[in-house]
Design a protein around this motif. Structure first.
Motif, PDB file in Angstrom:
ATOM      1  N   GLU A  31      -0.439  -6.436  -3.187  1.00  0.00           N
ATOM      2  CA  GLU A  31      -0.801  -5.131  -2.632  1.00  0.00           C
ATOM      3  C   GLU A  31       0.072  -4.827  -1.421  1.00  0.00           C
ATOM      4  O   GLU A  31       0.454  -5.737  -0.688  1.00  0.00           O
ATOM      5  N   ARG A  33      -0.162  -2.324   1.901  1.00  0.00           N
ATOM      6  CA  ARG A  33      -1.063  -1.443   2.640  1.00  0.00           C
ATOM      7  C   ARG A  33      -0.256  -0.623   3.640  1.00  0.00           C
ATOM      8  O   ARG A  33       0.364  -1.164   4.547  1.00  0.00           O
ATOM      9  N   ARG A  35      -0.772   2.412   6.276  1.00  0.00           N
ATOM     10  CA  ARG A  35      -1.687   3.269   7.031  1.00  0.00           C
ATOM     11  C   ARG A  35      -0.918   3.848   8.200  1.00  0.00           C
ATOM     12  O   ARG A  35      -0.280   3.106   8.962  1.00  0.00           O
ATOM     13  N   GLN A  38      -0.112   2.257  11.736  1.00  0.00           N
ATOM     14  CA  GLN A  38      -0.536   0.853  11.686  1.00  0.00           C
ATOM     15  C   GLN A  38       0.586  -0.005  11.109  1.00  0.00           C
ATOM     16  O   GLN A  38       1.452   0.489  10.396  1.00  0.00           O
ATOM     17  N   LYS A  43      -0.142  -7.987   0.854  1.00  0.00           N
ATOM     18  CA  LYS A  43      -1.114  -8.983   0.402  1.00  0.00           C
ATOM     19  C   LYS A  43      -0.450  -9.837  -0.671  1.00  0.00           C
ATOM     20  O   LYS A  43       0.000  -9.336  -1.695  1.00  0.00           O
ATOM     21  N   TRP A  48      -3.179 -11.766   3.761  1.00  0.00           N
ATOM     22  CA  TRP A  48      -2.379 -10.642   4.244  1.00  0.00           C
ATOM     23  C   TRP A  48      -1.318 -11.136   5.218  1.00  0.00           C
ATOM     24  O   TRP A  48      -1.585 -11.991   6.053  1.00  0.00           O
TER      25      TRP A  48
END
Length: 64
Positions: A31, A33, A35, A38, A43, A48
């Motif tokens: 994965e 991520r 954001r 951020q 992952k 993570w």
């Protein structure tokens, strides 16, 4: 592997490069991520990890 290739084609080149340089093993990548404002997180099997700049070890932060 075809899914991984289509992923890299769909990402902006600069973002793909950051992820490829930060990820220990693309085969273990589960994965990504993103954001706004951020750190970019990846992952992998086992947990993570933040995307880090290799030269200065700062976390890459996602921005528009």
């Amino acid at each position: 592997m075809a899914d991984l290739e289509s992923l890299w084609k769909s990402l902006p080149p600069a973002l793909g490069k950051i992820i490829q340089e930060s990820c220990c093993s693309l085969e273990r990548l589960e994965e990504i991520r993103l954001r706004l404002g951020q750190p970019i997180l990846l992952k992998e099997k086992g947990g993570w990890i933040p995307c880090m700049a290799k030269n200065d070890k700062k976390r890459h932060v996602f921005s528009n």
